[in-house]
Each structure stands twice: as C-alpha cells, then as structure tokens.
Scaffold this motif. Structure first.
Motif, PDB file in Angstrom:
ATOM      1  N   PRO A  53       0.824  -1.217   0.000  1.00 57.50           N
ATOM      2  CA  PRO A  53       0.000   0.000   0.000  1.00 57.50           C
ATOM      3  C   PRO A  53       0.857   1.264   0.000  1.00 57.50           C
ATOM      4  O   PRO A  53       1.902   1.313   0.641  1.00 57.50           O
ATOM      5  N   ASP A  54       0.409   2.266  -0.742  1.00 54.26           N
ATOM      6  CA  ASP A  54       1.104   3.544  -0.793  1.00 54.26           C
ATOM      7  C   ASP A  54       0.082   4.665  -0.654  1.00 54.26           C
ATOM      8  O   ASP A  54      -1.104   4.422  -0.427  1.00 54.26           O
ATOM      9  N   LYS A  55       0.537   5.907  -0.782  1.00 46.43           N
ATOM     10  CA  LYS A  55      -0.367   7.050  -0.593  1.00 46.43           C
ATOM     11  C   LYS A  55      -1.513   7.030  -1.593  1.00 46.43           C
ATOM     12  O   LYS A  55      -2.660   7.348  -1.236  1.00 46.43           O
ATOM     13  N   ALA A  56      -1.225   6.675  -2.832  1.00 50.08           N
ATOM     14  CA  ALA A  56      -2.280   6.643  -3.847  1.00 50.08           C
ATOM     15  C   ALA A  56      -3.336   5.611  -3.487  1.00 50.08           C
ATOM     16  O   ALA A  56      -4.541   5.861  -3.643  1.00 50.08           O
ATOM     17  N   PHE A  57      -2.901   4.463  -2.980  1.00 47.54           N
ATOM     18  CA  PHE A  57      -3.843   3.421  -2.571  1.00 47.54           C
ATOM     19  C   PHE A  57      -4.718   3.921  -1.429  1.00 47.54           C
ATOM     20  O   PHE A  57      -5.944   3.753  -1.444  1.00 47.54           O
ATOM     21  N   VAL A  58      -4.120   4.549  -0.431  1.00 42.90           N
ATOM     22  CA  VAL A  58      -4.873   5.036   0.725  1.00 42.90           C
ATOM     23  C   VAL A  58      -5.864   6.113   0.305  1.00 42.90           C
ATOM     24  O   VAL A  58      -7.014   6.133   0.761  1.00 42.90           O
ATOM     25  N   GLN A  59      -5.455   7.010  -0.573  1.00 39.70           N
ATOM     26  CA  GLN A  59      -6.374   8.051  -1.039  1.00 39.70           C
ATOM     27  C   GLN A  59      -7.554   7.448  -1.795  1.00 39.70           C
ATOM     28  O   GLN A  59      -8.707   7.881  -1.625  1.00 39.70           O
ATOM     29  N   GLU A  60      -7.287   6.428  -2.610  1.00 30.57           N
ATOM     30  CA  GLU A  60      -8.360   5.764  -3.349  1.00 30.57           C
ATOM     31  C   GLU A  60      -9.333   5.072  -2.401  1.00 30.57           C
ATOM     32  O   GLU A  60     -10.552   5.196  -2.531  1.00 30.57           O
ATOM     33  N   GLN A  61      -8.784   4.340  -1.434  1.00 30.73           N
ATOM     34  CA  GLN A  61      -9.632   3.621  -0.481  1.00 30.73           C
ATOM     35  C   GLN A  61     -10.400   4.595   0.415  1.00 30.73           C
ATOM     36  O   GLN A  61     -11.564   4.369   0.751  1.00 30.73           O
ATOM     37  N   ALA A  62      -9.748   5.696   0.795  1.00 31.07           N
ATOM     38  CA  ALA A  62     -10.403   6.697   1.639  1.00 31.07           C
ATOM     39  C   ALA A  62     -11.600   7.306   0.922  1.00 31.07           C
ATOM     40  O   ALA A  62     -12.665   7.527   1.527  1.00 31.07           O
ATOM     41  N   ALA A  63     -11.452   7.583  -0.360  1.00 31.67           N
ATOM     42  CA  ALA A  63     -12.550   8.159  -1.129  1.00 31.67           C
ATOM     43  C   ALA A  63     -13.738   7.199  -1.190  1.00 31.67           C
ATOM     44  O   ALA A  63     -14.899   7.627  -1.138  1.00 31.67           O
ATOM     45  N   GLN A  64     -13.442   5.899  -1.277  1.00 25.96           N
ATOM     46  CA  GLN A  64     -14.518   4.910  -1.314  1.00 25.96           C
ATOM     47  C   GLN A  64     -15.191   4.750   0.045  1.00 25.96           C
ATOM     48  O   GLN A  64     -16.392   4.505   0.129  1.00 25.96           O
ATOM     49  N   LEU A  65     -14.419   4.889   1.121  1.00 29.17           N
ATOM     50  CA  LEU A  65     -14.963   4.729   2.471  1.00 29.17           C
ATOM     51  C   LEU A  65     -15.736   5.953   2.944  1.00 29.17           C
ATOM     52  O   LEU A  65     -16.643   5.831   3.779  1.00 29.17           O
ATOM     53  N   ARG A  66     -15.389   7.132   2.439  1.00 28.02           N
ATOM     54  CA  ARG A  66     -15.909   8.382   3.007  1.00 28.02           C
ATOM     55  C   ARG A  66     -17.434   8.430   3.084  1.00 28.02           C
ATOM     56  O   ARG A  66     -17.980   8.775   4.143  1.00 28.02           O
ATOM     57  N   PRO A  67     -18.169   8.088   2.027  1.00 27.18           N
ATOM     58  CA  PRO A  67     -19.633   8.182   2.140  1.00 27.18           C
ATOM     59  C   PRO A  67     -20.209   7.295   3.241  1.00 27.18           C
ATOM     60  O   PRO A  67     -21.092   7.723   3.996  1.00 27.18           O
ATOM     61  N   GLY A  68     -19.717   6.058   3.356  1.00 25.65           N
ATOM     62  CA  GLY A  68     -20.206   5.160   4.397  1.00 25.65           C
ATOM     63  C   GLY A  68     -19.827   5.637   5.784  1.00 25.65           C
ATOM     64  O   GLY A  68     -20.622   5.527   6.730  1.00 25.65           O
ATOM     65  N   LEU A  69     -18.619   6.161   5.934  1.00 24.12           N
ATOM     66  CA  LEU A  69     -18.199   6.688   7.233  1.00 24.12           C
ATOM     67  C   LEU A  69     -19.093   7.848   7.670  1.00 24.12           C
ATOM     68  O   LEU A  69     -19.577   7.872   8.807  1.00 24.12           O
ATOM     69  N   ILE A  70     -19.289   8.808   6.778  1.00 25.25           N
ATOM     70  CA  ILE A  70     -20.121   9.967   7.128  1.00 25.25           C
ATOM     71  C   ILE A  70     -21.536   9.527   7.447  1.00 25.25           C
ATOM     72  O   ILE A  70     -22.142   9.974   8.443  1.00 25.25           O
ATOM     73  N   LYS A  71     -22.086   8.631   6.639  1.00 22.50           N
ATOM     74  CA  LYS A  71     -23.447   8.168   6.850  1.00 22.50           C
ATOM     75  C   LYS A  71     -23.615   7.543   8.229  1.00 22.50           C
ATOM     76  O   LYS A  71     -24.555   7.886   8.971  1.00 22.50           O
ATOM     77  N   HIS A  72     -22.717   6.653   8.596  1.00 27.15           N
ATOM     78  CA  HIS A  72     -22.900   5.905   9.833  1.00 27.15           C
ATOM     79  C   HIS A  72     -22.414   6.690  11.058  1.00 27.15           C
ATOM     80  O   HIS A  72     -22.935   6.472  12.165  1.00 27.15           O
ATOM     81  N   LEU A  73     -21.482   7.602  10.890  1.00 23.01           N
ATOM     82  CA  LEU A  73     -21.088   8.468  12.003  1.00 23.01           C
ATOM     83  C   LEU A  73     -22.196   9.475  12.322  1.00 23.01           C
ATOM     84  O   LEU A  73     -22.338   9.900  13.467  1.00 23.01           O
ATOM     85  N   GLN A  74     -22.957   9.846  11.318  1.00 19.68           N
ATOM     86  CA  GLN A  74     -24.026  10.821  11.533  1.00 19.68           C
ATOM     87  C   GLN A  74     -25.368  10.170  11.847  1.00 19.68           C
ATOM     88  O   GLN A  74     -26.340  10.876  12.121  1.00 19.68           O
ATOM     89  N   ALA A  75     -25.414   8.840  11.833  1.00 15.06           N
ATOM     90  CA  ALA A  75     -26.682   8.142  12.094  1.00 15.06           C
ATOM     91  C   ALA A  75     -27.124   8.342  13.541  1.00 15.06           C
ATOM     92  O   ALA A  75     -26.317   8.451  14.448  1.00 15.06           O
TER      93      ALA A  75
END
Length: 215
Positions: free
Chosen positions: A193-215
């Motif tokens: 894993p490198d920075k590009a991988f983490v940025q890609e995975q973070a972008a995919q996780l962000r909607p689910g994180l925000i949704k469930h943190l705000q639930a």
C-alpha cells in the motif's frame, strides 16, 4: 452530527487484520488526527510512522503515550521495561486535545491487557469513543468477529460498524446480519500500500463513514 471532536477507536477482531492500513484510510477520509496510544515493538518501525507515510497530512499524527521496545502485549512490553501503563496518563495525553476528529488505533483486540487490571475495552469506555471494528477473513474469523461485537454491545460501547480488510468473502454478509452492526465498507487487498492506494480507499470509504457516524 458535528464530527469535530469525535473520537473513533479502531479495534480489530485480532492481531494482524489490517488495523493500521484501515486507520490510515479512515484518517484520510475524515481529515482526522491519528493517535496510537501504546506502541509495543520498535525494531520494524511504528504504526504512527506507517500511517504518516501513507496519508496526505502526516503532521496530524500525534505522539504515542508509550513507546515500548518489545513486540508483545502492552502489559508485558511495559513490564520488561519496569514500567506500568497508566490509564490516567493515557487520558490526560495531549493527543486528546486534538482540534478535530481523532482516529485512535488500539493494539490487537478488545481484551488485550494494558496493565494488570486494565484491558483495551476498558480504555475505550473511558475515552467515550465510538468503535470501528476491522475484520478480515480467515478460519475462525466469524467467531472472533461475533465475540468482538458481543463484548462491545454488552459493555454498552457505541459501534459505528464494520470495515472489512482484504479479499471479499461471503462471511461478511453473515457477520453483519448476525451482529446487527452496520457495514461501513471495505479496504481492498494491496501487496504494497502507498499514498495513492490510501487516497483511493479513503474516497470509497468516506460516504459510508459519514453516513454511519451521523446516524
């Protein structure tokens, strides 16, 4: 919900399930701070150094409260250096004053002892943190996953949900259904894993994180 002072504790169903990579992805996704309270094992580098090397804002990584040489359970690593990990010291650490959401990475799983009487699950409760559970598929992972979920639920610790790490497996749907906890997302398998991988995975996780943190 305002996530500005949110404390998000990353725990795993065991050791070696990908907590550090997931922590980097969640830190990146939420523009959060990162803190590893207790680092046990220094010879191969620290989790803080790993996360700092993978995220776009390495300056958000906070110093550990304890840096212990031996790669072992924190209570044993501390004992080998004739010291005791103190919950009071952990709870008064400067990292907890971070101005923004803070991702806190634990060592191993919930029942990892920090000293002779304090377990990780006790520390999570004292932090008033919410938990993300990191799971990975292996023989026995269903049992470890459901025991982790049960322990948190019995302790009345709020759980944001699951992040699965590694290759997709049909066990995931069963674990989510049986635990009655949310599926936040997954982090794909990466050999290096490198920075590009983490940025890609973070972008995919962000909607689910925000949704469930705000639930």
């Amino acid at each position: 919900m305002n996530l500005q002072k949110e404390r998000i504790f990353i725990t795993g169903i065991g050791t070696g399930v990908g907590k550090t990579i997931v922590s980097a992805c969640v830190t990146e996704a939420l523009n959060a701070g990162y803190w590893k309270p207790v680092q046990a094992g220094l010879d191969e580098g620290t989790d803080t150094q790993t996360v700092a090397s993978l995220i776009s804002r390495p300056g958000v990584c906070q110093p550990e409260a304890y840096r212990l040489q031996m790669p072992a359970s924190p209570h044993l690593a501390a004992r080998s250096e004739a010291m005791t990990i103190s919950q009071a010291h952990l709870l008064s650490h400067e990292a907890l004053s971070y101005d923004g959401p803070l991702v806190i990475e634990g060592a191993g799983g919930l029942m990892v002892p920090l000293n002779d009487t304090l377990f990780t699950i006790d520390f999570i409760k004292a932090l008033h943190a919410r938990v993300i559970i990191v799971a990975q598929n292996y023989l026995g992972s269903i049992n470890h996953s459901l025991l982790t979920a049960m322990a948190l639920q019995q302790a009345n610790i709020p759980v944001v949900g699951w992040i699965f790490n590694g290759d997709t497996h049909t066990n995931e749907a069963d674990i989510v259904r049986w635990s009655h906890l949310a599926h936040i997302g997954r982090v794909s398998q990466a050999s290096v894993p490198d920075k590009a991988f983490v940025q890609e995975q973070a972008a995919q996780l962000r909607p689910g994180l925000i949704k469930h943190l705000q639930a």
